[in-house]
Design a protein around this motif. Structure first.
Motif, short mmCIF file in Angstrom:
data_model
loop_
_atom_site.label_atom_id
_atom_site.label_comp_id
_atom_site.label_asym_id
_atom_site.label_seq_id
_atom_site.Cartn_x
_atom_site.Cartn_y
_atom_site.Cartn_z
N VAL A 140 -15.61 -3.75 4.56
CA VAL A 140 -14.45 -2.56 4.53
C VAL A 140 -14.61 -1.97 5.99
N LYS A 141 -15.85 -1.45 6.26
CA LYS A 141 -15.94 -0.68 7.36
C LYS A 141 -16.23 -1.51 8.42
N GLU A 142 -16.55 -2.69 8.46
CA GLU A 142 -16.51 -3.51 9.62
C GLU A 142 -15.12 -3.92 9.97
N ILE A 143 -14.18 -4.02 9.07
CA ILE A 143 -12.76 -4.61 9.26
C ILE A 143 -12.13 -3.20 10.01
N GLN A 144 -12.41 -2.30 9.17
CA GLN A 144 -11.77 -0.93 9.76
C GLN A 144 -12.24 -0.74 11.26
N THR A 145 -13.55 -1.08 11.62
CA THR A 145 -13.92 -0.57 12.91
C THR A 145 -13.37 -1.68 13.97
N ARG A 146 -13.18 -2.82 13.47
CA ARG A 146 -12.76 -4.00 14.50
C ARG A 146 -11.17 -3.62 14.96
N ILE A 147 -10.33 -3.12 13.63
CA ILE A 147 -9.17 -2.76 13.83
C ILE A 147 -9.18 -1.35 14.90
N GLY A 148 -9.92 -0.84 14.49
CA GLY A 148 -9.73 0.48 15.38
C GLY A 148 -10.09 0.11 16.92
N LYS A 149 -10.84 -0.78 17.11
CA LYS A 149 -11.30 -1.20 18.63
C LYS A 149 -10.00 -2.06 19.13
N ALA A 150 -9.57 -2.81 18.34
CA ALA A 150 -8.39 -3.81 18.63
C ALA A 150 -7.10 -2.78 19.08
N ALA A 151 -6.82 -1.74 18.19
CA ALA A 151 -5.74 -0.82 18.48
C ALA A 151 -5.96 -0.07 20.01
N THR A 152 -7.26 0.29 20.13
CA THR A 152 -7.68 1.00 21.38
C THR A 152 -7.31 0.14 22.59
N SER A 153 -7.55 -1.33 22.36
CA SER A 153 -7.25 -2.06 23.40
C SER A 153 -5.77 -2.34 23.67
N PHE A 154 -5.15 -2.51 22.53
CA PHE A 154 -3.64 -2.67 22.57
C PHE A 154 -3.09 -1.39 23.25
#
Length: 330
Positions: A140-154
């Motif tokens: 859960v935390k890992e996927i939330q972290t990945r989504i947050g970093k990808a959203a920042t890149s986007f």
């Protein structure tokens, strides 16, 4: 006659001064060249030697009046330096040089240790962040972290890429695949995902594609049309294909490699708790192979050939996306 008398007087006076002139001082031992010879420096060194109890009297001392001579001029007293004093002076210089060398060496060592400490501090912070992410053994935390970093890149590429009217949709899609999807799925080959995790990742992926194309919910465009327009794959297919590609790589590794040993090893002791056990990597890849129509009892032979294995995964992934789109539309 008067001139002759005056010359005789001058000759007698010169002879007298020559006979009464003190002899030039010559050291009895060979002294080092770096030793200073100025009168003030010699006096300071002799004074320091007297304070340290080092004798400086090896030449006979003139007890007569040192301020006056036979011709009324001040007499120069030659310095007297012993071999002990010269040795002390040279040893002192050597000690000073050694101390300076030690100080410079310790300073360089200190700078090196400080740089190493800074590197270790950075590595410690990275490990601590990772330990916090995996502390509960869930994704859960890992996927939330990945989504947050990808959203920042986007969001950082919004003005440079997504809003740029001179870039085609194909170029924008490839930029999204390189800069956003790669951040989103970093390390996903080893994830043991559930259906809810895959739906969450796919929702973010589709939201990014719709944002790139300028499609809103009012346009009522299906996910099938968005994927066909961009030529992208769904997260369901991408996750399964990435996991199985990594599984094939593990199979082709030589024996003795740590990842392969972990894959084929089992715990010798321990028991699972009550309730449904968590999915293991082996369980997830078996489900992936069933979803891609790959025989679970024959996958090792297929994975030996890298080209055939990837072709099998590509065909199964395309078939999986079609089934997902049909089920989504229905």
């Amino acid at each position: 006659a008067r001139i002759t008398t005056r010359l005789q007087q001058y000759r007698a006076k010169a002879e007298l001064s020559r006979n009464t002139r003190p002899q030039a001082w010559v050291p009895r031992e060979k002294l080092p060249r770096p030793l200073t010879s100025s009168a003030s420096a010699i006096r300071k060194l002799m004074r320091k030697a007297e304070l340290m109890g080092i004798s400086t009297d090896i030449f006979p001392v003139d007890t007569s009046d040192a301020n006056a001579s036979m011709d009324g001029r001040r007499k120069h007293k030659q310095p007297a330096l012993t071999a002990d004093f010269v040795n002390y002076y040279m040893e002192r210089n050597m000690r000073m040089i050694q101390i300076q060398d030690n100080i410079s060496e310790q300073k360089s060592l200190k700078d090196k240790l400080e740089s190493e400490q800074e590197k270790l501090h950075v590595e410690y912070n990275k490990v601590r962040k990772l330990s916090k992410s995996y502390s509960d053994l869930s994704l859960v935390k890992e996927i939330q972290t990945r989504i947050g970093k990808a959203a920042t890149s986007f969001s950082r590429l919004r003005s440079r890429a997504w809003s740029n009217k001179y870039l085609t949709e194909r170029t924008k899609t490839r930029i999204n695949q390189c800069c956003v999807v790669s951040v989103l799925l970093y390390g996903s080959e080893a994830w043991s995902t559930y259906a809810r995790h895959e739906r969450e990742l796919n929702a973010f992926h589709m939201r990014c594609l719709r944002n790139i194309l300028g499609i809103t919910w009012r346009d009522k465009v299906t996910n099938e049309a968005v994927l066909a327009r961009t030529g992208s794959k769904s997260m369901f297919q991408t996750l399964k294909v990435r996991r199985l590609r990594w599984l094939g790589q593990l199979r082709r590794m030589p024996d003795g490699r740590l990842p392969k040993d972990i894959l084929y090893s089992e715990l010798s002791a321990g028991s699972r708790g009550r309730g449904r056990p968590l999915l293991r990597f082996k369980n997830v890849v078996k489900l992936d192979m069933k979803a891609l129509d790959i025989a679970t009892d024959n996958w090792e032979r297929l994975a030996e050939d890298r080209t055939k294995w990837r072709e099998q995964l590509r065909e199964g992934g395309d078939r999986l996306d079609k089934d997902w789109i049909l089920s989504d539309c229905s």
